[in-house]
Structures are given as C-alpha cells and as structure tokens.
Design a protein around this motif. Structure first.
Motif, PDB file in Angstrom:
ATOM      1  N   GLN A  14       0.822  -1.206   0.000  1.00 40.09           N
ATOM      2  CA  GLN A  14       0.000   0.000   0.000  1.00 40.09           C
ATOM      3  C   GLN A  14       0.856   1.256   0.000  1.00 40.09           C
ATOM      4  O   GLN A  14       0.539   2.241  -0.673  1.00 40.09           O
ATOM      5  CB  GLN A  14      -0.934  -0.009   1.212  1.00 40.09           C
ATOM      6  N   LEU A  15       1.952   1.229   0.745  1.00 38.99           N
ATOM      7  CA  LEU A  15       2.857   2.379   0.765  1.00 38.99           C
ATOM      8  C   LEU A  15       3.532   2.568  -0.589  1.00 38.99           C
ATOM      9  O   LEU A  15       3.690   3.693  -1.061  1.00 38.99           O
ATOM     10  CB  LEU A  15       3.906   2.207   1.863  1.00 38.99           C
ATOM     11  N   MET A  16       3.910   1.478  -1.232  1.00 41.86           N
ATOM     12  CA  MET A  16       4.542   1.564  -2.545  1.00 41.86           C
ATOM     13  C   MET A  16       3.577   2.160  -3.580  1.00 41.86           C
ATOM     14  O   MET A  16       3.990   2.869  -4.493  1.00 41.86           O
ATOM     15  CB  MET A  16       4.995   0.179  -3.005  1.00 41.86           C
ATOM     16  N   GLN A  17       2.304   1.886  -3.406  1.00 43.11           N
ATOM     17  CA  GLN A  17       1.313   2.397  -4.355  1.00 43.11           C
ATOM     18  C   GLN A  17       1.126   3.905  -4.246  1.00 43.11           C
ATOM     19  O   GLN A  17       0.517   4.516  -5.122  1.00 43.11           O
ATOM     20  CB  GLN A  17      -0.022   1.671  -4.153  1.00 43.11           C
ATOM     21  N   THR A  18       1.646   4.513  -3.181  1.00 45.12           N
ATOM     22  CA  THR A  18       1.585   5.976  -3.043  1.00 45.12           C
ATOM     23  C   THR A  18       2.826   6.649  -3.613  1.00 45.12           C
ATOM     24  O   THR A  18       2.931   7.875  -3.579  1.00 45.12           O
ATOM     25  CB  THR A  18       1.444   6.383  -1.563  1.00 45.12           C
ATOM     26  N   THR A  19       3.783   5.859  -4.118  1.00 47.15           N
ATOM     27  CA  THR A  19       5.045   6.418  -4.613  1.00 47.15           C
ATOM     28  C   THR A  19       5.039   6.519  -6.131  1.00 47.15           C
ATOM     29  O   THR A  19       4.214   5.914  -6.812  1.00 47.15           O
ATOM     30  CB  THR A  19       6.231   5.531  -4.190  1.00 47.15           C
ATOM     31  N   ASP A  20       5.980   7.301  -6.632  1.00 51.22           N
ATOM     32  CA  ASP A  20       6.275   7.322  -8.059  1.00 51.22           C
ATOM     33  C   ASP A  20       7.744   7.672  -8.229  1.00 51.22           C
ATOM     34  O   ASP A  20       8.480   7.781  -7.240  1.00 51.22           O
ATOM     35  CB  ASP A  20       5.369   8.298  -8.818  1.00 51.22           C
ATOM     36  N   CYS A  58       6.277 -11.227  -7.410  1.00 47.76           N
ATOM     37  CA  CYS A  58       4.846 -11.429  -7.663  1.00 47.76           C
ATOM     38  C   CYS A  58       4.338 -10.607  -8.845  1.00 47.76           C
ATOM     39  O   CYS A  58       3.150 -10.645  -9.166  1.00 47.76           O
ATOM     40  CB  CYS A  58       4.037 -11.085  -6.414  1.00 47.76           C
ATOM     41  N   GLY A  59       5.240  -9.835  -9.470  1.00 48.40           N
ATOM     42  CA  GLY A  59       4.865  -9.113 -10.682  1.00 48.40           C
ATOM     43  C   GLY A  59       4.636  -7.628 -10.522  1.00 48.40           C
ATOM     44  O   GLY A  59       4.316  -6.947 -11.505  1.00 48.40           O
ATOM     45  N   TYR A  60       4.772  -7.097  -9.313  1.00 44.32           N
ATOM     46  CA  TYR A  60       4.588  -5.654  -9.125  1.00 44.32           C
ATOM     47  C   TYR A  60       5.798  -4.901  -9.674  1.00 44.32           C
ATOM     48  O   TYR A  60       6.951  -5.266  -9.411  1.00 44.32           O
ATOM     49  CB  TYR A  60       4.391  -5.326  -7.641  1.00 44.32           C
ATOM     50  N   ASP A  61       5.511  -3.851 -10.439  1.00 40.40           N
ATOM     51  CA  ASP A  61       6.568  -3.090 -11.113  1.00 40.40           C
ATOM     52  C   ASP A  61       7.181  -2.076 -10.153  1.00 40.40           C
ATOM     53  O   ASP A  61       6.994  -0.864 -10.289  1.00 40.40           O
ATOM     54  CB  ASP A  61       5.992  -2.401 -12.352  1.00 40.40           C
ATOM     55  N   ILE A  62       7.913  -2.586  -9.163  1.00 40.67           N
ATOM     56  CA  ILE A  62       8.585  -1.747  -8.172  1.00 40.67           C
ATOM     57  C   ILE A  62      10.049  -1.623  -8.581  1.00 40.67           C
ATOM     58  O   ILE A  62      10.734  -2.634  -8.786  1.00 40.67           O
ATOM     59  CB  ILE A  62       8.458  -2.341  -6.760  1.00 40.67           C
ATOM     60  N   VAL A  63      10.536  -0.399  -8.697  1.00 44.34           N
ATOM     61  CA  VAL A  63      11.883  -0.126  -9.213  1.00 44.34           C
ATOM     62  C   VAL A  63      12.715   0.567  -8.137  1.00 44.34           C
ATOM     63  O   VAL A  63      12.215   1.428  -7.410  1.00 44.34           O
ATOM     64  CB  VAL A  63      11.807   0.765 -10.469  1.00 44.34           C
ATOM     65  N   GLY A  71      15.651   4.565  -2.153  1.00 46.75           N
ATOM     66  CA  GLY A  71      14.673   3.500  -1.987  1.00 46.75           C
ATOM     67  C   GLY A  71      14.044   3.020  -3.272  1.00 46.75           C
ATOM     68  O   GLY A  71      14.720   2.860  -4.287  1.00 46.75           O
ATOM     69  N   TRP A  72      12.720   2.827  -3.238  1.00 48.43           N
ATOM     70  CA  TRP A  72      11.992   2.240  -4.360  1.00 48.43           C
ATOM     71  C   TRP A  72      10.748   3.076  -4.682  1.00 48.43           C
ATOM     72  O   TRP A  72      10.317   3.892  -3.873  1.00 48.43           O
ATOM     73  CB  TRP A  72      11.530   0.816  -4.025  1.00 48.43           C
ATOM     74  N   TYR A  73      10.201   2.803  -5.837  1.00 49.85           N
ATOM     75  CA  TYR A  73       8.945   3.455  -6.216  1.00 49.85           C
ATOM     76  C   TYR A  73       8.155   2.531  -7.135  1.00 49.85           C
ATOM     77  O   TYR A  73       8.718   1.639  -7.789  1.00 49.85           O
ATOM     78  CB  TYR A  73       9.192   4.797  -6.908  1.00 49.85           C
ATOM     79  N   MET A  74       6.847   2.748  -7.169  1.00 42.19           N
ATOM     80  CA  MET A  74       5.972   1.986  -8.059  1.00 42.19           C
ATOM     81  C   MET A  74       6.062   2.621  -9.441  1.00 42.19           C
ATOM     82  O   MET A  74       5.638   3.756  -9.644  1.00 42.19           O
ATOM     83  CB  MET A  74       4.531   2.006  -7.542  1.00 42.19           C
TER      84      MET A  74
END
Length: 335
Positions: A14-20, A58-63, A71-74
């Motif tokens: 959920q936190l990753m989904q708030t990132t870009d 699992c296939g989430y496009d986290i980079v 860190g990382w972002y979606m």
C-alpha cells in the motif's frame, strides 16, 4: 506466514502504491510509516528488502532508484495521471450522475495514483451543476444493466416524458417496458439503452436519465442475432449513427463563404476538421470546402452561425437553411 507478517507485506504494498519516480520511499521511511500510520512496531529494516523482493517476484513493477539510498517506487500505476484527468473531466461533465456519485467516482480515481499524483489534481474543481439534477440511483441502474447483459436477462422499467408544465410524468400511464438489452451507449453526456422488444424486431433506444424503476427481469433475453441479424454489432452501430447521433443521410460537399477572423476561423475549423480547404477571394473574404453528413445537425449548425457563414453549395442545403431562417423570422414577427 504469521498474521502480523502478512499484514506488514500488504502495508508495504500500500505504501509503494503511493510512490512514483519523483517520490520514492526507502526502508527507513517505510518502517517509520508502518509505525505511525499502521501501528506496526519493531519492524526490522532488513525485512523491508525481503518484502520488496517478494512483491517484485509477484509481478509488481517496483523499481529501485539509481542511487539506491532513496529506496523504491511503483513504476506503473493502474492509470497514468493524464488518463485519470480525462476520466475525472468526463465524470464532472456527466449529466446522468448525481453530485454524490461524481464525488465517489472522483475519489476512487484519485486512489489509483500516487500521493504526489493525487496532489497534482488539487486544481480540479468539484463536480458542477451538470450533475445536480441526476438521480442517485443512476449508478445502480448501470450496474443492473451490465449484470443483465452478462446474465443474458431482459430488463424492465418505466419511462418518463415531459408534459406541458415541463414536469416529468410516466409515459403511457406507467406502462412497464420489457427490453432485450444489447448495448449501453454514451452520447452527448447521456447514456442510451439500445435493444429490441419481444413483439417486434426493430431496434429502439431509451435515454437512461428518463428511466425509472429499472430492474433485471427473470426472463431470458432473446439473442441479438435472432432479433437483429447475423452481424448484430454492425447493425447496432449503424442504428446508433442514424437514430441516436442523428447522422442521417449521405456525406456531402459543403462550400461556404465568410469573413476571416480569429473566431470565424476557429469555429469553422472545429466543425469541419483538418481536411477543410480554404481559398482567399479578391474582396478579402474566404471560401471553404469540406465534407459533412447531410443531417438535421448540419442545418442546425448553420442556423446557429447564420450571421457568420453563407452557404454557397449545395443548393439543397442552402434552401433548407433559408427556409428554416424564414420560419424563425416569421415566428418572431408574430404578436
């Protein structure tokens, strides 16, 4: 996997989904957010790396960012911000939904972007008066129709019309209509139901905002091929063009004369499209040639802009517009 560990993984997602790309989040920030927003205490920073890796597997496009410390972002969200903008604008202008429904859709769309993306829509105005007169149950009606088409069921409803007092009243003393529904079509900020009644094979259409008491029937719908023809999609599309969008008649060559100017140029270009051809006359005026469907809509457009554009051809269109203008003039002369 322990319940707490499962919750942590979901919260990290959920936190990753708030990132870009411009607002990434590192392990330290994630641990802090887990504590302050979700009351998950004592989370090990290193476990965040494992969670991110699992989500990536699992296939989430986290980079991960280039410097890694950020860190990382979606990288991919359900919709790009420009796509969300277009959908929000369409919802804001829709006449067939209420303000409350428009607000709910707006919030759902904003939940599909990052936290930064959400803030980019702060300039968006709230749903306007175009939504005011819509009934609250339009959304429920659309859901019912989608399910009816999916289950191959008929729909039942009552239809309204406008009386001389400008009030909505039930048509035909509240008669209930039973319809084999084949398409739900959006045109001019309204939804239209396209289907066929059991007692004939001709397509009919109803405006959703004039429908009341819509329900899904227990009766099985008759297949469109049986009622409409072997290629129902094409036949329904042709019906929509002729009966809903009012594009009746053949494509004709239209020639007009006008005084060029910023407003006149822009209005004609928007109406005629990019294939318009223009030549300047010796008197400073212009003549333009373009193609349009011979329709009621075409006549109405020239009546609306009668003071700006003069029809040169075809003669039939010129005569029809002149006749309508004369009729309008006579009505205004009457006491």
């Amino acid at each position: 996997m322990a319940t707490e560990t499962k919750e942590k993984l979901i919260r990290v997602l959920q936190l990753m989904q708030t990132t870009d790309e411009k607002t990434p989040m590192n392990a330290t920030q994630i641990v802090e957010k887990l504590s302050t927003e979700y009351e998950l205490e004592g989370v090990n920073r290193k476990s965040i790396y494992r969670d991110i890796a699992l989500l990536q597997d699992c296939g989430y496009d986290i980079v991960q960012t280039e410097d890694k410390r950020s860190g990382w972002y979606m990288n991919t969200h359900a919709f790009a911000d420009w796509q969300i903008k277009i959908m929000m604008d369409a919802v804001q202008q829709a006449k067939c939904i209420s303000i409350n429904e428009a607000m709910q859709i707006r919030e759902n769309l904003l939940n599909l972007t990052s936290k930064r993306g959400r803030s980019r829509f702060s300039h968006m105005m709230m749903p306007n008066s175009g939504n005011v007169n819509a009934k609250e149950n339009i959304g429920a009606y659309v859901e019912t129709m989608l399910e009816a088409i999916y289950q191959h069921r008929k729909i039942e409803f009552q239809y309204t019309e406008i009386n001389d007092d400008m009030k909505k009243v039930l048509r035909r003393e509240g008669k209930k209509y039973l319809l084999n529904l084949y398409a739900i079509y959006w045109s001019d900020n309204n939804y239209y139901l396209i289907g066929v009644h059991d007692n004939h094979d001709n397509l009919v259409n109803y405006r959703l905002d004039r429908i009341v008491n819509l329900t899904m029937s227990d009766e099985r719908a008759v297949d469109a091929k049986e009622k409409v023809g072997v290629n129902p999609e094409m036949i329904i599309q042709e019906y929509i063009e002729k009966s809903v969008d009012h594009f009746q008649g053949e494509l004709i060559r239209v020639e007009v004369e006008y005084e060029p100017g910023q407003a006149a140029n822009a209005i004609l270009y928007d109406f005629a499209g990019e294939n318009i051809r223009v030549r300047k006359l010796e008197n400073g005026r212009c003549r333009a040639v373009f193609q349009k469907m011979d329709s009621v809509t075409l006549v109405g457009w020239f009546m609306q802009h009668a003071g700006m554009y003069k029809i040169i051809g075809p003669e039939k269109l010129r005569e029809e517009v002149c006749r309508e203008l004369n009729l309008a003039s006579e009505k205004y002369k009457q006491q």
